[in-house]
Design an enzyme around this catalytic site. Structure first.
Site, PDB file in Angstrom:
ATOM      1  N   HIS A   1     -16.055 -35.031 -12.113  1.00  0.00           N
ATOM      2  CA  HIS A   1     -14.705 -35.363 -11.667  1.00  0.00           C
ATOM      3  C   HIS A   1     -14.739 -36.577 -10.749  1.00  0.00           C
ATOM      4  CE1 HIS A   1     -10.570 -34.742 -10.345  1.00  0.00           C
ATOM      5  NE2 HIS A   1     -10.983 -34.976  -9.122  1.00  0.00           N
TER       6      HIS A   1
ATOM      7  N   ASP B   1      -1.846 -24.705  -6.497  1.00  0.00           N
ATOM      8  CA  ASP B   1      -1.999 -26.141  -6.222  1.00  0.00           C
ATOM      9  C   ASP B   1      -0.757 -26.915  -6.640  1.00  0.00           C
ATOM     10  OD1 ASP B   1      -3.552 -28.510  -5.427  1.00  0.00           O
ATOM     11  OD2 ASP B   1      -3.355 -29.011  -7.539  1.00  0.00           O
TER      12      ASP B   1
ATOM     13  N   ARG C   1       3.188 -30.955  -0.303  1.00  0.00           N
ATOM     14  CA  ARG C   1       2.436 -31.928   0.512  1.00  0.00           C
ATOM     15  C   ARG C   1       2.973 -33.330   0.301  1.00  0.00           C
ATOM     16  NH1 ARG C   1      -3.204 -31.228  -1.772  1.00  0.00           N
ATOM     17  NH2 ARG C   1      -3.708 -32.987  -0.453  1.00  0.00           N
TER      18      ARG C   1
ATOM     19  N   SER D   1      -7.669 -28.552  -3.038  1.00  0.00           N
ATOM     20  CA  SER D   1      -6.867 -28.853  -4.228  1.00  0.00           C
ATOM     21  C   SER D   1      -7.770 -29.240  -5.405  1.00  0.00           C
ATOM     22  CB  SER D   1      -5.884 -29.986  -3.880  1.00  0.00           C
ATOM     23  OG  SER D   1      -5.338 -30.562  -5.024  1.00  0.00           O
TER      24      SER D   1
ATOM     25  N   LYS E   1      -9.238 -26.395  -8.724  1.00  0.00           N
ATOM     26  CA  LYS E   1      -9.027 -26.672 -10.158  1.00  0.00           C
ATOM     27  C   LYS E   1     -10.360 -26.785 -10.889  1.00  0.00           C
ATOM     28  CE  LYS E   1      -6.258 -29.955  -8.821  1.00  0.00           C
ATOM     29  NZ  LYS E   1      -5.368 -31.063  -8.580  1.00  0.00           N
TER      30      LYS E   1
END
Ligand code: URA
Length: 432
Positions: free
Chosen positions: A82, A161, A168, A183, A187
């Protein structure tokens, strides 16, 4: 339990217990706790912070707030990669086939681009026919069969989230490290892989503007992994200039193809080899990164990495004739060259300006429902550290729009040319 007491506890700088965090997430997702109360708690967390334990509890409670994927029927170590995002970052699309060609299993869920950053899903969708919405069964069976699948994020994953991020966004609480870390990690962990490599970007084109902040975020996410017994490693890498030479969806896919044929830009190839080696070690396929790098480079040269990409595109319904003959991809009507007006060395190439300009040329979306022009973007000819002569090409804009004069000026100004030779500072750190 009482949400007001929890808000007050954090407001006063105290540590929340697992039970309190569980109560907050479960009651917020069910609608019992209201947005105004959640906003107050988010702001208290923003100001007071969270320790590693609290951040891990928050991540875990978010992770289990919706569906969690079970990949246990796929043999071996399942890996995920990621990036916190940037400009020209097409690494997953190169790295995935590279490691899969050496026996790794990459099971990846990706997102779309927004603002100046591109998204892997959009890039994939520039290949005609490519399906990014596979069922869970299709996803798993493809990873098992060919070692790689990249799809869109399952809507049922981590509903906490979705709710918290939207809040947010409108309460000035996006940029708190425990909130960003939980967050991202909730995931990643919900998608069921065994090992995760994070690429935390720093610089103008990144979410984190300084290397110090990127390091803090990387350490927090690696620590979440430790607390939750997952193998998580994080690289901290530069995004002050774009990665590679292509920015924009089908332009980037063409660069992916080139790189998989070992003809790609050096910065991109090196990052893919380095990250690939870390992942192959995490996947327990090689004992050392050095050994893994030798095999990764070999598979770029002998066509195995490229063939794995073909297999991946075919498996997800993509038209492989575009991969075999990239000239088939549509090209923008207007290709506008930008030339240097002096001799010197490129000392800066601002990633944020390039990302925003590519978006404005049609290559990205300002809001989530904008439609992308897959052929639009920017092809760079010079990058930081390169020598340049007056009249030499700096880059080309690709667009189907006609009003590009202001963009042209902005892109020209994104290049800083100095008279002295300039060496790029490519500081890269691995946190494990
Ligand atoms: N990306 C995410 O998924 N979450 C954040 O909070 C920030 C970036």
């Amino acid at each position: 339990m009482d949400i007001i007491e929890i808000i007050e506890k954090k407001r006063d700088g105290n540590v929340l217990s697992r039970e309190e965090i569980h109560y907050f997430i479960s009651e917020y997702v069910s609608g019992e706790i209201k947005d105004y109360q959640a906003s107050a708690l988010l702001m208290a967390i923003y100001i007071r912070g969270m320790n590693d334990e609290e951040t891990s509890y928050l991540t875990e409670e978010m992770r289990v707030s919706g569906d969690v994927l079970d990949l246990s029927d796929i043999p071996g170590v399942k890996v995920d990669k990621h990036s916190t995002g940037g400009v020209g970052d097409k690494v997953s699309l190169i790295l995935g086939p590279m490691i899969a060609s050496l026996g790794a299993h990459l099971a990846k869920m990706s997102g779309r681009g927004l603002g100046h950053t591109g998204g892997t899903l959009d890039k994939l969708e520039s290949i005609p026919g490519m399906r990014i919405n596979l069922t869970e069964e299709e996803f798993k069976s493809q990873v098992k069969r060919i070692g790689i699948s990249i799809i869109g994020q399952n809507e049922k994953l981590v509903p906490a989230d979705k709710k918290l991020y939207a809040l947010r966004d409108v309460t000035g609480t996006v940029s708190a490290i425990p909130l960003i870390a939980s967050s991202i990690m909730s995931k990643k962990l919900a998608s069921g892989t065994d090992a995760i490599l994070l690429d935390v970007k720093y610089g103008s084109g990144a979410f984190m503007k300084t290397i110090e902040d990127a390091k803090k975020l990387a350490i927090t996410m690696v620590n979440i992994g430790k607390q939750l017994n997952k193998d998580v490693k994080a690289e901290v890498t530069d995004m002050s200039e774009p990665l590679g030479m292509a920015i924009g969806n089908n332009l980037e896919i063409k660069e992916v193809i080139k790189t998989l044929k070992n003809e790609g830009p050096q910065d991109l190839t090196e990052l893919c080899v380095d990250s690939g080696a870390i992942l192959l070690k995490q996947a327990k396929i090689y004992d050392s990164e050095e050994e893994a790098k030798i095999h990764l480079r070999e598979n770029l040269k002998n066509g195995k990495a490229f063939n794995k990409f073909l297999e991946f595109v075919e498996a997800q319904g993509g038209d492989t004739s575009y991969i075999l003959n990239p000239d088939k991809f549509p090209i923008s009507k207007n290709i506008i060259p930008i030339y240097s007006q002096k001799d010197g060395y490129v000392s800066k190439l601002d990633a944020l300006t390039i990302g925003i300009s590519s978006m404005k040329l049609g290559g990205g979306r300002e809001t989530l429902d904008d439609v992308i022009d897959m052929s639009a973007g920017i092809i760079l000819n010079k990058k930081v550290g390169d020598k340049v002569k007056k009249g030499e090409l700096l880059c080309e804009l690709h667009t189907n729009k006609e009003d590009f004069e202001e963009i042209k000026e902005n892109v020209f100004n994104a290049f800083e040319i100095s008279s002295k030779a300039f060496k790029k500072n490519n500081e890269r750190i691995l946190i494990s």
